[in-house]
Design a protein around this motif. Sequence first.
Motif, mmCIF file in Angstrom:
data_model
loop_
_atom_site.group_PDB
_atom_site.id
_atom_site.type_symbol
_atom_site.label_atom_id
_atom_site.label_comp_id
_atom_site.label_asym_id
_atom_site.label_seq_id
_atom_site.Cartn_x
_atom_site.Cartn_y
_atom_site.Cartn_z
ATOM 1 N N PRO A 52 0.813 -1.217 0.000
ATOM 2 C CA PRO A 52 0.000 0.000 0.000
ATOM 3 C C PRO A 52 0.848 1.269 0.000
ATOM 4 C CG PRO A 52 0.080 -0.918 2.201
ATOM 5 C CD PRO A 52 0.796 -1.897 1.307
ATOM 6 N N CYS A 53 0.227 2.364 -0.458
ATOM 7 C CA CYS A 53 0.916 3.656 -0.379
ATOM 8 C C CYS A 53 1.261 3.896 1.082
ATOM 9 C CB CYS A 53 0.005 4.762 -0.910
ATOM 10 S SG CYS A 53 0.798 6.372 -0.816
ATOM 11 N N SER A 54 0.237 3.854 1.940
ATOM 12 C CA SER A 54 0.537 4.021 3.363
ATOM 13 C C SER A 54 -0.001 2.852 4.165
ATOM 14 C CB SER A 54 -0.041 5.341 3.889
ATOM 15 O OG SER A 54 -1.409 5.413 3.616
ATOM 16 N N PHE A 81 5.736 7.083 7.328
ATOM 17 C CA PHE A 81 5.900 8.538 7.402
ATOM 18 C C PHE A 81 5.638 9.053 5.989
ATOM 19 C CE2 PHE A 81 8.444 6.659 10.691
ATOM 20 C CZ PHE A 81 8.281 7.491 11.793
ATOM 21 N N LYS A 82 4.531 9.729 5.786
ATOM 22 C CA LYS A 82 4.139 10.101 4.432
ATOM 23 C C LYS A 82 4.453 11.561 4.121
ATOM 24 C CE LYS A 82 2.675 7.998 1.860
ATOM 25 N NZ LYS A 82 3.449 7.126 0.930
ATOM 26 N N ALA A 83 5.021 11.765 2.934
ATOM 27 C CA ALA A 83 5.244 13.129 2.446
ATOM 28 C C ALA A 83 3.996 13.538 1.675
ATOM 29 C CB ALA A 83 6.468 13.136 1.528
ATOM 30 N N SER A 114 10.528 1.183 3.135
ATOM 31 C CA SER A 114 9.695 2.283 3.623
ATOM 32 C C SER A 114 10.471 3.590 3.558
ATOM 33 C CB SER A 114 9.226 1.986 5.055
ATOM 34 O OG SER A 114 8.114 2.792 5.377
ATOM 35 N N GLU A 115 9.712 4.662 3.405
ATOM 36 C CA GLU A 115 10.341 5.976 3.183
ATOM 37 C C GLU A 115 10.665 6.695 4.485
ATOM 38 O OE1 GLU A 115 8.195 8.615 0.545
ATOM 39 O OE2 GLU A 115 9.432 10.331 1.113
ATOM 40 N N ILE A 116 11.867 7.250 4.514
ATOM 41 C CA ILE A 116 12.288 8.076 5.652
ATOM 42 C C ILE A 116 12.111 9.538 5.260
ATOM 43 C CG2 ILE A 116 14.744 8.228 4.953
ATOM 44 C CD1 ILE A 116 15.461 7.956 7.963
ATOM 45 N N ILE A 132 15.812 1.466 2.825
ATOM 46 C CA ILE A 132 15.328 2.796 3.190
ATOM 47 C C ILE A 132 15.037 3.580 1.911
ATOM 48 C CG2 ILE A 132 15.847 4.950 4.390
ATOM 49 C CD1 ILE A 132 17.755 3.382 6.192
ATOM 50 N N GLN A 133 13.802 4.034 1.798
ATOM 51 C CA GLN A 133 13.415 4.797 0.605
ATOM 52 C C GLN A 133 13.613 6.291 0.848
ATOM 53 O OE1 GLN A 133 9.676 3.592 -1.137
ATOM 54 N NE2 GLN A 133 9.132 5.680 -1.684
ATOM 55 N N ILE A 134 14.218 6.943 -0.152
ATOM 56 C CA ILE A 134 14.256 8.415 -0.142
ATOM 57 C C ILE A 134 13.266 8.848 -1.214
ATOM 58 C CG2 ILE A 134 15.666 10.475 -0.506
ATOM 59 C CD1 ILE A 134 17.329 9.215 1.445
ATOM 60 N N GLY A 135 12.248 9.568 -0.818
ATOM 61 C CA GLY A 135 11.170 9.925 -1.732
ATOM 62 C C GLY A 135 11.590 10.989 -2.736
ATOM 63 N N ALA A 136 10.746 11.101 -3.773
ATOM 64 C CA ALA A 136 11.018 12.033 -4.860
ATOM 65 C C ALA A 136 11.252 13.458 -4.336
ATOM 66 C CB ALA A 136 9.841 12.013 -5.828
ATOM 67 N N ARG A 137 10.447 13.834 -3.367
ATOM 68 C CA ARG A 137 10.547 15.211 -2.864
ATOM 69 C C ARG A 137 11.840 15.455 -2.101
ATOM 70 N NH1 ARG A 137 5.876 13.090 -2.764
ATOM 71 N NH2 ARG A 137 3.939 14.117 -3.320
ATOM 72 N N ALA A 219 11.245 0.828 -11.795
ATOM 73 C CA ALA A 219 10.240 1.824 -12.174
ATOM 74 C C ALA A 219 9.030 1.729 -11.253
ATOM 75 C CB ALA A 219 9.806 1.600 -13.614
ATOM 76 N N ASP A 220 8.402 2.859 -11.026
ATOM 77 C CA ASP A 220 7.186 2.938 -10.218
ATOM 78 C C ASP A 220 6.067 3.508 -11.094
ATOM 79 O OD1 ASP A 220 5.076 3.858 -8.665
ATOM 80 O OD2 ASP A 220 6.318 4.855 -7.170
ATOM 81 N N PRO A 221 5.308 2.590 -11.750
ATOM 82 C CA PRO A 221 4.258 3.071 -12.647
ATOM 83 C C PRO A 221 3.030 3.587 -11.900
ATOM 84 C CG PRO A 221 4.276 0.680 -12.616
ATOM 85 C CD PRO A 221 5.393 1.125 -11.727
ATOM 86 N N LEU A 246 10.127 -3.511 -10.240
ATOM 87 C CA LEU A 246 8.974 -2.615 -10.272
ATOM 88 C C LEU A 246 8.490 -2.372 -8.855
ATOM 89 C CD1 LEU A 246 6.969 -4.456 -13.066
ATOM 90 C CD2 LEU A 246 8.053 -2.199 -13.327
ATOM 91 N N MET A 247 8.049 -1.133 -8.613
ATOM 92 C CA MET A 247 7.389 -0.851 -7.348
ATOM 93 C C MET A 247 5.943 -0.493 -7.657
ATOM 94 S SD MET A 247 8.139 2.061 -4.528
ATOM 95 C CE MET A 247 8.931 1.265 -3.151
ATOM 96 N N ILE A 248 5.025 -1.282 -7.076
ATOM 97 C CA ILE A 248 3.610 -1.143 -7.423
ATOM 98 C C ILE A 248 2.789 -0.906 -6.152
ATOM 99 C CG2 ILE A 248 1.626 -2.305 -8.522
ATOM 100 C CD1 ILE A 248 3.853 -2.229 -10.512
HETATM 101 C C1 PEP Z 1 5.895 6.644 -2.283
HETATM 102 O O1 PEP Z 1 6.520 5.775 -2.926
HETATM 103 O O2 PEP Z 1 5.164 6.366 -1.335
HETATM 104 C C2 PEP Z 1 5.999 8.046 -2.684
HETATM 105 C C3 PEP Z 1 5.563 9.019 -1.923
HETATM 106 O O3 PEP Z 1 6.548 8.207 -3.893
HETATM 107 P P1 PEP Z 1 7.276 9.490 -4.515
HETATM 108 O O4 PEP Z 1 8.298 9.916 -3.530
HETATM 109 O O5 PEP Z 1 7.836 8.943 -5.774
HETATM 110 O O6 PEP Z 1 6.202 10.505 -4.753
#
Ligand code: PEP
Length: 374
Positions: A52-54, A81-83, A114-116, A132-137, A219-221, A246-248
């Motif tokens: 899931p997204c979150s 932790f959601k951006a 998961s994103e930090i 550890i995921q670093i998000g796009a932002r 890729a994250d479609p 792929l990240m789905i």
């Molecule tokens: C995510 O993968 O949950 C996400 C927020 O993606 P992005 O940083 O690519 O917007």
Amino acid sequence: MISVINDNSIKDPYRLVSRKNHPEDTVVEVPVGKTGKSKKIGGGHFALIGGPCSVESQEQVLSIAKDMADYGASFLRGGAFKARTSPYDFPGLGKQGLKFLKTAGEASGLAIVSEILSTDDLSIFEDQVDIIQIGARNMQNYSLLIEVGKLKKPVLLKRGPSSTIEEFLMSAEYLMKAGTKDVILCERGIRTFETATRNTLDLSAIPLLKEKTHLPVIADPSHGTGLWQLVEPMALAATAAGADGLMIEVHNDPDEALCDGGQSIKSERFKDLAKKVNAIRQVMVDSHKQPENMQEGRDKIDEIDRGILDLFEKRMALVDVISQLKAGENLPVEDLAREEEILEKVAEMVDESNLNDAKALMKSLFEISKNRQR
Ligand code: PEP
Ligand code: MN
């Protein structure tokens, strides 16, 4: 005159991530919790990351994790932790969410991504998260990159929506310079003039990045399109473009999702997507590349067998249709002329060295089909 452009002594500004200084693909090996097991991405190891997204509840991630493991994923994603673009939107369950993920990872055997968002959380991510995921932002949040890089854990770095390929690679360079060897790059869509989609998935970035760097590229479609209907076609296209994974986004009830429901697919669709991705992977697998050990060779054979069995099921479904048609026209089950015709084509399709075995395989398929029709 010295040609500056062709001067190979001028190094890429991103020297640690550059393929020039490291021609071989990097295989990122991700330890799964404290199990002693690991999952690989890159260098022929294709990785499906689903979830899931979150993270919304323990039950939610447990059930999605089980589906992901059953359908061929090796990683469970989930934001704790959601951006969020709006400060009024659901910010994630925080530390509680990471705990739920960890429990789901342990139950399913999947590794956790998961994103930090902040350096305040470094130690909990070090302890509880496998990638550890670093998000796009945050792609150019250099202090975060440096501190995360120092942990020397695998990092999934997402491309900023307005970042060039060079900026993306420079951010990966920050991570590597700080200490980690294991960076996975993720193309997740860039901002263009188009508003019909959330972002424009830059498919050309995949082969281009793979030319410039030895690091795995996925890729994250889901974020790359924002529309669940486009997730499967773009996942297949990214696979064909050479992605290492792929990240789905997968949700149990997309209509009620607290985040990104419109781009999330249900588990059953993920199952279907994974099958099709695997079929495309068959074409992508480089059979000339020698496996380095028995396990690697067996993993490749397993991947090919999944493809063969999938095609076998499709063939049998067609056999059933033909069987009905034959019955309708009162035709016999066996058609030796047709069998001969197929065997002749086999000679054109396979290498001389495999011809006899391929014919034997086809003959046993004919027998199976005829028995079924009878
Ligand atoms: C995510 O993968 O949950 C996400 C927020 O993606 P992005 O940083 O690519 O917007
Ligand atoms: Mn999302």
